[in-house]
Motif scaffolding. Structure first.
Motif, PDB file in Angstrom:
ATOM      1  N   MET A  59     -13.759  41.033 -18.666  1.00 33.99           N
ATOM      2  CA  MET A  59     -13.392  40.267 -19.856  1.00 33.99           C
ATOM      3  C   MET A  59     -14.538  39.354 -20.306  1.00 33.99           C
ATOM      4  O   MET A  59     -14.689  39.094 -21.494  1.00 33.99           O
ATOM      5  CB  MET A  59     -12.116  39.463 -19.605  1.00 33.99           C
ATOM      6  CG  MET A  59     -10.873  40.321 -19.595  1.00 33.99           C
ATOM      7  SD  MET A  59     -10.668  41.145 -21.204  1.00 33.99           S
ATOM      8  CE  MET A  59      -9.619  42.504 -20.738  1.00 33.99           C
ATOM      9  N   VAL A  60     -15.350  38.900 -19.360  1.00 31.56           N
ATOM     10  CA  VAL A  60     -16.549  38.145 -19.734  1.00 31.56           C
ATOM     11  C   VAL A  60     -17.501  39.059 -20.514  1.00 31.56           C
ATOM     12  O   VAL A  60     -18.039  38.666 -21.560  1.00 31.56           O
ATOM     13  CB  VAL A  60     -17.239  37.546 -18.491  1.00 31.56           C
ATOM     14  CG1 VAL A  60     -18.622  37.001 -18.834  1.00 31.56           C
ATOM     15  CG2 VAL A  60     -16.367  36.459 -17.873  1.00 31.56           C
ATOM     16  N   ILE A  61     -17.690  40.267 -20.012  1.00 29.31           N
ATOM     17  CA  ILE A  61     -18.555  41.229 -20.708  1.00 29.31           C
ATOM     18  C   ILE A  61     -17.986  41.548 -22.088  1.00 29.31           C
ATOM     19  O   ILE A  61     -18.729  41.644 -23.075  1.00 29.31           O
ATOM     20  CB  ILE A  61     -18.741  42.504 -19.857  1.00 29.31           C
ATOM     21  CG1 ILE A  61     -19.497  42.165 -18.569  1.00 29.31           C
ATOM     22  CG2 ILE A  61     -19.477  43.592 -20.638  1.00 29.31           C
ATOM     23  CD1 ILE A  61     -19.526  43.284 -17.550  1.00 29.31           C
ATOM     24  N   PHE A  62     -16.670  41.662 -22.198  1.00 35.79           N
ATOM     25  CA  PHE A  62     -16.018  41.883 -23.497  1.00 35.79           C
ATOM     26  C   PHE A  62     -16.246  40.685 -24.413  1.00 35.79           C
ATOM     27  O   PHE A  62     -16.551  40.849 -25.604  1.00 35.79           O
ATOM     28  CB  PHE A  62     -14.517  42.133 -23.287  1.00 35.79           C
ATOM     29  CG  PHE A  62     -13.704  42.076 -24.546  1.00 35.79           C
ATOM     30  CD1 PHE A  62     -13.840  43.037 -25.531  1.00 35.79           C
ATOM     31  CD2 PHE A  62     -12.794  41.049 -24.752  1.00 35.79           C
ATOM     32  CE1 PHE A  62     -13.092  42.993 -26.695  1.00 35.79           C
ATOM     33  CE2 PHE A  62     -12.036  40.989 -25.902  1.00 35.79           C
ATOM     34  CZ  PHE A  62     -12.188  41.959 -26.882  1.00 35.79           C
ATOM     35  N   ALA A  63     -16.096  39.466 -23.888  1.00 33.65           N
ATOM     36  CA  ALA A  63     -16.289  38.257 -24.695  1.00 33.65           C
ATOM     37  C   ALA A  63     -17.714  38.164 -25.230  1.00 33.65           C
ATOM     38  O   ALA A  63     -17.943  37.624 -26.317  1.00 33.65           O
ATOM     39  CB  ALA A  63     -15.944  37.016 -23.879  1.00 33.65           C
ATOM     40  N   LEU A  64     -18.664  38.703 -24.467  1.00 33.54           N
ATOM     41  CA  LEU A  64     -20.060  38.732 -24.911  1.00 33.54           C
ATOM     42  C   LEU A  64     -20.321  39.867 -25.902  1.00 33.54           C
ATOM     43  O   LEU A  64     -21.456  40.055 -26.340  1.00 33.54           O
ATOM     44  CB  LEU A  64     -20.985  38.864 -23.704  1.00 33.54           C
ATOM     45  CG  LEU A  64     -20.984  37.678 -22.729  1.00 33.54           C
ATOM     46  CD1 LEU A  64     -21.782  38.014 -21.470  1.00 33.54           C
ATOM     47  CD2 LEU A  64     -21.538  36.431 -23.411  1.00 33.54           C
ATOM     48  N   LYS A  65     -19.279  40.626 -26.214  1.00 31.12           N
ATOM     49  CA  LYS A  65     -19.344  41.752 -27.157  1.00 31.12           C
ATOM     50  C   LYS A  65     -20.304  42.856 -26.708  1.00 31.12           C
ATOM     51  O   LYS A  65     -20.941  43.512 -27.518  1.00 31.12           O
ATOM     52  CB  LYS A  65     -19.692  41.265 -28.561  1.00 31.12           C
ATOM     53  CG  LYS A  65     -18.673  40.302 -29.123  1.00 31.12           C
ATOM     54  CD  LYS A  65     -19.028  39.906 -30.529  1.00 31.12           C
ATOM     55  CE  LYS A  65     -18.233  38.846 -31.088  1.00 31.12           C
ATOM     56  NZ  LYS A  65     -17.043  38.572 -31.358  1.00 31.12           N
ATOM     57  N   LEU A  66     -20.367  43.049 -25.370  1.00 29.65           N
ATOM     58  CA  LEU A  66     -21.204  44.106 -24.833  1.00 29.65           C
ATOM     59  C   LEU A  66     -20.446  45.407 -24.644  1.00 29.65           C
ATOM     60  O   LEU A  66     -21.053  46.461 -24.499  1.00 29.65           O
ATOM     61  CB  LEU A  66     -21.831  43.654 -23.508  1.00 29.65           C
ATOM     62  CG  LEU A  66     -22.761  42.444 -23.626  1.00 29.65           C
ATOM     63  CD1 LEU A  66     -23.219  41.997 -22.251  1.00 29.65           C
ATOM     64  CD2 LEU A  66     -23.953  42.781 -24.514  1.00 29.65           C
ATOM     65  N   TRP A  67     -19.118  45.309 -24.603  1.00 26.81           N
ATOM     66  CA  TRP A  67     -18.274  46.496 -24.623  1.00 26.81           C
ATOM     67  C   TRP A  67     -16.910  46.110 -25.144  1.00 26.81           C
ATOM     68  O   TRP A  67     -16.616  44.925 -25.326  1.00 26.81           O
ATOM     69  CB  TRP A  67     -18.232  47.224 -23.286  1.00 26.81           C
ATOM     70  CG  TRP A  67     -17.634  46.513 -22.100  1.00 26.81           C
ATOM     71  CD1 TRP A  67     -16.890  45.377 -22.099  1.00 26.81           C
ATOM     72  CD2 TRP A  67     -17.715  46.932 -20.746  1.00 26.81           C
ATOM     73  NE1 TRP A  67     -16.516  45.061 -20.837  1.00 26.81           N
ATOM     74  CE2 TRP A  67     -17.004  45.989 -19.978  1.00 26.81           C
ATOM     75  CE3 TRP A  67     -18.285  48.006 -20.098  1.00 26.81           C
ATOM     76  CZ2 TRP A  67     -16.872  46.103 -18.591  1.00 26.81           C
ATOM     77  CZ3 TRP A  67     -18.156  48.094 -18.723  1.00 26.81           C
ATOM     78  CH2 TRP A  67     -17.463  47.160 -17.991  1.00 26.81           C
ATOM     79  N   ALA A  72     -13.135  47.222 -20.843  1.00 28.09           N
ATOM     80  CA  ALA A  72     -12.901  46.188 -19.835  1.00 28.09           C
ATOM     81  C   ALA A  72     -11.673  46.529 -18.994  1.00 28.09           C
ATOM     82  O   ALA A  72     -11.705  46.436 -17.758  1.00 28.09           O
ATOM     83  CB  ALA A  72     -12.728  44.828 -20.508  1.00 28.09           C
ATOM     84  N   LYS A  73     -10.597  46.932 -19.650  1.00 29.22           N
ATOM     85  CA  LYS A  73      -9.370  47.287 -18.924  1.00 29.22           C
ATOM     86  C   LYS A  73      -9.566  48.563 -18.108  1.00 29.22           C
ATOM     87  O   LYS A  73      -9.047  48.675 -16.993  1.00 29.22           O
ATOM     88  CB  LYS A  73      -8.205  47.425 -19.904  1.00 29.22           C
ATOM     89  CG  LYS A  73      -7.802  46.094 -20.522  1.00 29.22           C
ATOM     90  CD  LYS A  73      -6.677  46.249 -21.518  1.00 29.22           C
ATOM     91  CE  LYS A  73      -7.242  46.648 -22.856  1.00 29.22           C
ATOM     92  NZ  LYS A  73      -6.238  46.644 -23.923  1.00 29.22           N
ATOM     93  N   PHE A  74     -10.326  49.502 -18.635  1.00 29.56           N
ATOM     94  CA  PHE A  74     -10.587  50.757 -17.928  1.00 29.56           C
ATOM     95  C   PHE A  74     -11.401  50.499 -16.655  1.00 29.56           C
ATOM     96  O   PHE A  74     -11.116  51.060 -15.594  1.00 29.56           O
ATOM     97  CB  PHE A  74     -11.328  51.712 -18.872  1.00 29.56           C
ATOM     98  CG  PHE A  74     -11.467  53.130 -18.388  1.00 29.56           C
ATOM     99  CD1 PHE A  74     -10.398  53.832 -17.858  1.00 29.56           C
ATOM    100  CD2 PHE A  74     -12.678  53.790 -18.511  1.00 29.56           C
ATOM    101  CE1 PHE A  74     -10.539  55.153 -17.435  1.00 29.56           C
ATOM    102  CE2 PHE A  74     -12.833  55.106 -18.106  1.00 29.56           C
ATOM    103  CZ  PHE A  74     -11.755  55.785 -17.561  1.00 29.56           C
TER     104      PHE A  74
END
Length: 147
Positions: A59-67, A72-74
């Protein structure tokens, strides 16, 4: 079973640029149930902890808009198939697969003459998550959790 879920997620991500919530939920529940049933409640708790830690990191990576959120859930659902001690291995396997997928994706655009647009979600990172997870499931040094 893991490979079936992983490949299904990759296909969804390639075709639709999304990984459905039902697939992530089914993958997670199936993994936690199988790990617990086949290797005991301690490993089941370890896999649950790995899922939780992976979800926070993803979710941190998602928040950074990297994926995307589906990615993130996968990733977190995939982590639920492995004990927490395999966290670094899964992360490295997915990152290495991501590098290979990125190179292939860029070569595809280069060879077909298509233009990459800044801000577009062009690379289905679910493919890298699936490949990294499959590599971990098949080639872990300890022979894999479910063998």
């Amino acid at each position: 079973m893991f490979i079936v879920f992983a490949l299904t997620g990759a296909v969804y991500d390639i075709r639709e640029r999304r990984i459905p919530n039902w697939l992530n939920a089914a993958m997670l529940v199936t993994g936690l149930v199988l790990v617990t049933a086949l290797t005991g409640w301690q490993d089941g708790l370890s896999a649950l902890g790995h899922f939780a830690a992976a979800l926070v990191g993803a979710m941190v990576i998602f928040a950074l808009k990297l994926w995307g959120g589906g990615d993130a859930k996968f990733y977190a659902a995939s982590a639920g198939w492995f004990p927490i001690k395999a966290a670094l291995g899964l992360f490295v396997s997915v990152a290495a697969a991501g590098l290979i997928v990125a190179i292939v994706w860029l070569l595809f655009y280069k060879l077909t003459g298509r233009k990459l647009k800044r801000g577009d979600k062009v690379m289905p990172y679910g493919v890298a998550i699936a490949a990294g997870g499959i590599i971990m499931m098949l080639f872990r040094p300890d022979g894999g959790l479910l063998t």
